[in-house]
Scaffold this motif. Structure first.
Motif, mmCIF file in Angstrom:
data_model
loop_
_atom_site.group_PDB
_atom_site.id
_atom_site.type_symbol
_atom_site.label_atom_id
_atom_site.label_comp_id
_atom_site.label_asym_id
_atom_site.label_seq_id
_atom_site.Cartn_x
_atom_site.Cartn_y
_atom_site.Cartn_z
ATOM 1 N N VAL A 40 -7.508 5.361 -2.436
ATOM 2 C CA VAL A 40 -6.341 5.507 -1.497
ATOM 3 C C VAL A 40 -6.805 6.441 -0.234
ATOM 4 C CG1 VAL A 40 -4.074 6.506 -1.360
ATOM 5 C CG2 VAL A 40 -4.656 5.386 -3.296
ATOM 6 N N PHE A 55 0.707 -1.296 0.087
ATOM 7 C CA PHE A 55 -0.093 0.055 -0.086
ATOM 8 C C PHE A 55 0.783 1.349 -0.058
ATOM 9 C CE2 PHE A 55 -2.166 3.332 2.359
ATOM 10 C CZ PHE A 55 -3.264 3.555 1.631
ATOM 11 N N VAL A 83 1.224 4.251 -2.918
ATOM 12 C CA VAL A 83 0.958 5.408 -2.460
ATOM 13 C C VAL A 83 2.255 6.523 -3.078
ATOM 14 C CG1 VAL A 83 0.895 7.407 -0.597
ATOM 15 C CG2 VAL A 83 -0.505 5.200 -0.675
#
Length: 351
Positions: free
Chosen positions: A109, A25, A29
């Motif tokens: 996100v 993750f 990002v």
């Protein structure tokens, strides 16, 4: 017979899986941030911002702060809706981080990934987080629908002819949107059935008072965003028109699914305002300044706050548990009548 894996090994495997997913993750990002940064012309951003008067920039910054605080109110309404006990300042901090990441890197996100990550780290269950996210999403679009309905129904917008949408179609669309808002308020006020369970998630229809709070917060937020662009355009366009174009560009950004709507926002504004007395350069300069002040600057702050919150999440979670245990003990001492009056998670929205 198949042998079951020991509970300790299962927990260890799940812990390792969570760490891997968290790492992936974070990598995702970072990649999105790099891609976004490469698409921004930073020299143009600098020139656009330095060309504005100080008082105009101060007004814009004030509106940016106001807008982010309003978005925090969305999650405070969600706090009342599901009755969780997180401190209000923690809720406002999480909402600020999530909103900054949502604007730049998409709702997947910021709105979903970050919200589930941070709220779960602070001790909320997945079901509570789902209700918070659902209410926040509904709050945001309620204001959008009301303002879009008014803009379309009262003939504020005139779309380019090549888009193939005439004035009559726009006005009818506006009327339909306003009817949807009226139906929502009617349900909140008079519906007899107020609870549903969909795929294990409990949905409770908000009270009329809560629906009104949703509408006020959302409309004020959309109006604040439009006011920022209006000021950056040096008041050369009527405010209702700026609001209408912003609403069109926002739905276009959702449809296209480009992070931060890069190119979509600019394309819609140029198409709808560029045929008047405003030059394309003036419009692009205003939107570059808007991105820098409303998207990029808060995102940089959100990254710092996010890292700080991650480092303190374990201690905050333990503190939240202790406070919740103390509240439960106090309610137990007061007796069942006091407990029934408490804000328990599954009691539904406050009146």
């Amino acid at each position: 017979m198949t042998r079951k894996r020991p509970a300790g090994k299962r927990r260890s495997a799940w812990s390792m899986t969570k760490r891997i997913l968290t790492g992936l993750f974070f990598i995702g990002v970072i990649i999105l941030l790099v891609v976004y940064a490469r698409k921004v012309d930073w020299d143009d951003v600098k020139q656009a911002i330095t060309g504005y008067r100080l008082n105009a920039l101060l007004m814009v910054i004030g509106l940016v702060v106001f807008s982010y605080l309003l978005y925090g109110v969305y999650d405070l309404i969600g706090r009342a809706y599901c009755g969780h006990k997180l401190a209000k300042k923690q809720v406002m901090l999480v909402s600020f981080i999530c909103y900054a990441f949502t604007l730049t890197l998409s709702a997947w996100v910021g709105g979903i990934g970050m919200r589930y990550r941070l709220y779960s780290r602070l001790g909320l269950s997945n079901s509570a987080i789902t209700r918070i996210f659902s209410l926040s999403l509904a709050t945001n679009w309620l204001g959008y629908i009301l303002l879009s309905g008014m803009v379309c129904a009262f003939g504020v917008l005139h779309l380019p002819a090549k888009w193939g949408i005439g004035e009559l179609a726009l006005r009818l669309t506006g009327i339909v949107l306003l009817l949807l808002i009226a139906a929502y308020f009617w349900l909140c006020a008079f519906a007899k059935r107020r609870r549903w369970t969909i795929k294990g998630q409990k949905l409770v229809l908000p009270s009329l008072r809560m629906a009104g709070a949703q509408m006020v917060a959302s409309c004020a937020n959309w109006l604040a965003m439009a006011a920022i662009i209006y000021i950056l355009l040096n008041d050369n366009v009527d405010f209702p028109l700026v609001l209408g174009v912003l609403l069109v560009s926002s739905i276009a950004g959702v449809i296209v699914h480009i992070p931060a709507g890069i190119g979509v926002l600019e394309g819609v504004f140029v198409a709808m305002l560029g045929s008047g007395h405003l030059s394309h350069g003036t419009i692009i300069a205003a939107l570059l300044a808007y991105r820098a002040i409303y998207f990029i600057a808060p995102l940089l702050l959100a990254i710092v706050l996010y890292l700080g919150l991650e480092s303190r999440a374990k201690a905050l979670r333990e503190k939240n548990r202790q406070r919740e245990a103390a509240d439960e003990a106090q309610n137990a001492r007061r007796g069942p009548l006091a407990e029934d009056g408490g804000h328990l998670p599954d009691k539904g929205p406050l009146a």
